[in-house]
Motif scaffolding. Structure first.
Motif, PDB file in Angstrom:
ATOM      1  N   ILE A 171       5.280  36.123  32.076  1.00  0.00           N
ATOM      2  CA  ILE A 171       5.912  36.822  30.957  1.00  0.00           C
ATOM      3  C   ILE A 171       5.924  38.318  31.203  1.00  0.00           C
ATOM      4  O   ILE A 171       6.933  38.999  31.000  1.00  0.00           O
ATOM      5  CB  ILE A 171       5.187  36.500  29.633  1.00  0.00           C
ATOM      6  N   THR A 172       4.780  38.862  31.650  1.00  0.00           N
ATOM      7  CA  THR A 172       4.642  40.308  31.818  1.00  0.00           C
ATOM      8  C   THR A 172       5.435  40.821  33.003  1.00  0.00           C
ATOM      9  O   THR A 172       6.070  41.880  32.919  1.00  0.00           O
ATOM     10  CB  THR A 172       3.160  40.676  31.967  1.00  0.00           C
ATOM     11  N   CYS A 173       5.411  40.097  34.108  1.00  0.00           N
ATOM     12  CA  CYS A 173       6.054  40.563  35.333  1.00  0.00           C
ATOM     13  C   CYS A 173       7.471  40.049  35.504  1.00  0.00           C
ATOM     14  O   CYS A 173       8.192  40.521  36.394  1.00  0.00           O
ATOM     15  CB  CYS A 173       5.221  40.158  36.559  1.00  0.00           C
ATOM     16  N   ALA A 174       7.895  39.086  34.698  1.00  0.00           N
ATOM     17  CA  ALA A 174       9.256  38.554  34.821  1.00  0.00           C
ATOM     18  C   ALA A 174       9.863  38.381  33.433  1.00  0.00           C
ATOM     19  O   ALA A 174      10.428  39.316  32.879  1.00  0.00           O
ATOM     20  CB  ALA A 174       9.241  37.230  35.597  1.00  0.00           C
ATOM     21  N   SER A 175       9.743  37.194  32.843  1.00  0.00           N
ATOM     22  CA  SER A 175      10.320  36.949  31.520  1.00  0.00           C
ATOM     23  C   SER A 175       9.672  35.726  30.904  1.00  0.00           C
ATOM     24  O   SER A 175       9.072  34.892  31.598  1.00  0.00           O
ATOM     25  CB  SER A 175      11.842  36.733  31.618  1.00  0.00           C
ATOM     26  N   SER A 176       9.794  35.609  29.590  1.00  0.00           N
ATOM     27  CA  SER A 176       9.240  34.452  28.894  1.00  0.00           C
ATOM     28  C   SER A 176       9.968  33.172  29.282  1.00  0.00           C
ATOM     29  O   SER A 176       9.372  32.081  29.293  1.00  0.00           O
ATOM     30  CB  SER A 176       9.318  34.664  27.380  1.00  0.00           C
ATOM     31  N   LEU A 177      11.242  33.268  29.594  1.00  0.00           N
ATOM     32  CA  LEU A 177      11.993  32.075  29.978  1.00  0.00           C
ATOM     33  C   LEU A 177      11.484  31.513  31.299  1.00  0.00           C
ATOM     34  O   LEU A 177      11.384  30.300  31.467  1.00  0.00           O
ATOM     35  CB  LEU A 177      13.483  32.392  30.068  1.00  0.00           C
ATOM     36  N   LEU A 178      11.144  32.390  32.245  1.00  0.00           N
ATOM     37  CA  LEU A 178      10.580  31.920  33.507  1.00  0.00           C
ATOM     38  C   LEU A 178       9.236  31.253  33.275  1.00  0.00           C
ATOM     39  O   LEU A 178       8.909  30.253  33.923  1.00  0.00           O
ATOM     40  CB  LEU A 178      10.436  33.090  34.486  1.00  0.00           C
ATOM     41  N   ALA A 179       8.446  31.784  32.354  1.00  0.00           N
ATOM     42  CA  ALA A 179       7.181  31.143  32.012  1.00  0.00           C
ATOM     43  C   ALA A 179       7.421  29.745  31.454  1.00  0.00           C
ATOM     44  O   ALA A 179       6.709  28.796  31.798  1.00  0.00           O
ATOM     45  CB  ALA A 179       6.414  31.999  31.007  1.00  0.00           C
ATOM     46  N   GLY A 180       8.426  29.608  30.590  1.00  0.00           N
ATOM     47  CA  GLY A 180       8.757  28.293  30.062  1.00  0.00           C
ATOM     48  C   GLY A 180       9.226  27.336  31.145  1.00  0.00           C
ATOM     49  O   GLY A 180       8.902  26.140  31.110  1.00  0.00           O
ATOM     50  N   ILE A 181       9.959  27.848  32.108  1.00  0.00           N
ATOM     51  CA  ILE A 181      10.412  27.021  33.230  1.00  0.00           C
ATOM     52  C   ILE A 181       9.222  26.495  34.018  1.00  0.00           C
ATOM     53  O   ILE A 181       9.161  25.319  34.391  1.00  0.00           O
ATOM     54  CB  ILE A 181      11.346  27.834  34.138  1.00  0.00           C
ATOM     55  N   MET A 182       8.234  27.353  34.272  1.00  0.00           N
ATOM     56  CA  MET A 182       7.081  26.925  35.058  1.00  0.00           C
ATOM     57  C   MET A 182       6.249  25.903  34.297  1.00  0.00           C
ATOM     58  O   MET A 182       5.653  25.006  34.905  1.00  0.00           O
ATOM     59  CB  MET A 182       6.225  28.133  35.419  1.00  0.00           C
ATOM     60  N   ILE A 183       6.183  26.015  32.972  1.00  0.00           N
ATOM     61  CA  ILE A 183       5.498  24.982  32.196  1.00  0.00           C
ATOM     62  C   ILE A 183       6.222  23.648  32.350  1.00  0.00           C
ATOM     63  O   ILE A 183       5.599  22.585  32.462  1.00  0.00           O
ATOM     64  CB  ILE A 183       5.408  25.392  30.720  1.00  0.00           C
ATOM     65  N   ALA A 184       7.559  23.685  32.382  1.00  0.00           N
ATOM     66  CA  ALA A 184       8.326  22.462  32.590  1.00  0.00           C
ATOM     67  C   ALA A 184       8.096  21.885  33.979  1.00  0.00           C
ATOM     68  O   ALA A 184       8.154  20.669  34.172  1.00  0.00           O
ATOM     69  CB  ALA A 184       9.816  22.733  32.376  1.00  0.00           C
TER      70      ALA A 184
END
Length: 391
Positions: A307-320
């Motif tokens: 989230i901090t270094c990229a975006s919240s959407l990328l964080a959601g992708i990694m959770i998926a």
């Protein structure tokens, strides 16, 4: 409200908005081309932490399968590992002291926002624990994958995310995938479990995904609004000490909420008796708790880093991305049945992830082309000014 694309990170957006400090040379125009984008080492490191933390959901299910019943304790396990961050955080702040320790600490407004979000995340962990108690790990993991859809929706509302055809397709597939679990009588429901218990856990899993999908964009909003730095400590992306501080503050606030819940439910006095009756033995009971807290902390730290270094959407992708890994772990270690509806749901979820990643690549090429065109226009403008000013 700042509008961003589904694939553009804050660092890329800032680079696109900020012109070069020194005028480009006239001879640079024919050869000007944007550098190929590669994720930073911090983003890669954070993604690896998310994958390593996949054992957290597995150990949580082990706790419930072998007799664990304390929901607030299981929520505490998901968020209480933050003290592990204190030694590396102190080392990081000491090494960056040349910038001034005060400049490296989180602003007070960001600390307050992180505390509120940590409390909300603790509620999300509690709801997830309720769902995990009633559902097999493979089913609860599939439901948790729907957080990507919620993350995308909330990112659209709060961050200004613009949907592309690929991201919209991914969101739809990740919604349809878990819905397949409800097709057919008893699909995904363990033998002997009442239907009411299963469907209650099903709804709780969706609610946990919605809360998690809300927290991720709000963290990004808080970082953008309250985390701006000035002076020599300003960096894009921010130093990893910022990531650890955010996680520590959220973890501390969430821990207080969980401890309060445990006190209300009288969980502290029941831990010894629960350990004595645990299916794997008293010693393994405490080992499961400790390693589960460590695994969840790695997972949370990786999410916060993305989230901090990229975006919240990328964080959601990694959770998926954790979905297929959780499925494999559940089948190998918990001997859970992998039936037809779960297989279809898994394929649809992976299809949605692949669709998003392909769209990410396409969108990235468009961003690079736009940056290249902008750079060439700046070079041509500077060259024309030099020619006009030439004697």
């Amino acid at each position: 409200m700042t509008t961003i694309t589904a694939s553009a990170s804050p660092a890329m957006q800032e680079a696109a908005k900020t012109p070069s400090a020194s005028p480009p040379r006239a001879m640079a125009a024919p050869t000007a081309s944007p550098a190929r984008y590669r994720p930073s080492l911090l983003v890669i490191f954070s993604a690896c932490l998310v994958l390593i933390g996949a054992g957290g959901p597995l150990l949580l299910r082990v706790y419930f399968v072998h007799g664990g019943q304390r929901l607030w304790l299981s929520a505490l396990l998901q968020i209480s590992g933050w003290p592990l961050l204190l030694p590396p955080l102190c080392v990081s702040l000491f090494r960056g002291r040349r910038h001034g320790i005060a400049n490296l600490l989180l602003p007070l407004r960001l600390v307050g926002a992180a505390a509120v979000l940590g409390s909300l995340y603790a509620v999300s962990c509690f709801v997830y624990a309720m769902g995990s108690q009633a559902l097999p790990l493979s089913t609860s993991s599939l439901l948790l994958a729907t957080q990507l859809a919620f993350t995308a929706v909330f990112a659209f509302l709060f961050v200004g995310l613009r949907f592309t055809p690929f991201s919209a397709n991914a969101v739809m597939l990740l919604i349809i995938g878990p819905a397949v679990l409800g097709v057919g009588p008893g699909s995904g429901k363990p033998a002997g479990e009442p239907s009411k218990t299963y469907w209650t856990g099903f709804c709780e899993g969706i609610a946990a995904a919605a809360l998690a999908g809300l927290v991720l964009p709000l963290v990004e909003v808080a970082m953008e609004r309250y985390g701006r730095r000035t002076g020599p400590a300003a960096r894009t992306p921010p130093p990893y000490s910022t990531v650890m501080q955010m996680q520590a503050v959220m973890g501390a606030a969430g821990t207080m909420v969980c401890l309060l819940g445990m006190a209300i439910k009288s969980d502290f006095g029941a831990l010894r008796s629960e350990a004595a009756t645990f299916g794997l033995g008293e010693t393994n009971y405490y080992l499961v708790l400790v390693w589960d807290a460590v695994s969840w902390q790695l997972l949370n730290l990786g999410i916060m880093g993305l989230i901090t270094c990229a975006s919240s959407l990328l964080a959601g992708i990694m959770i998926a991305v954790l979905l297929p890994l959780s499925e494999i772990l559940a089948v190998l270690f918990l001997h859970e049945k992998f039936d037809g509806p779960k297989g279809i749901a898994l394929v649809l979820s992976l299809w949605g992830f692949a669709s998003y990643m392909y769209g990410e690549k396409v969108q990235q090429k468009k961003v690079e082309a736009q940056k290249s065109e902008l750079l060439q226009q700046q070079v041509a403008r500077k060259t024309g000014d030099l020619e006009l000013n030439a004697p």
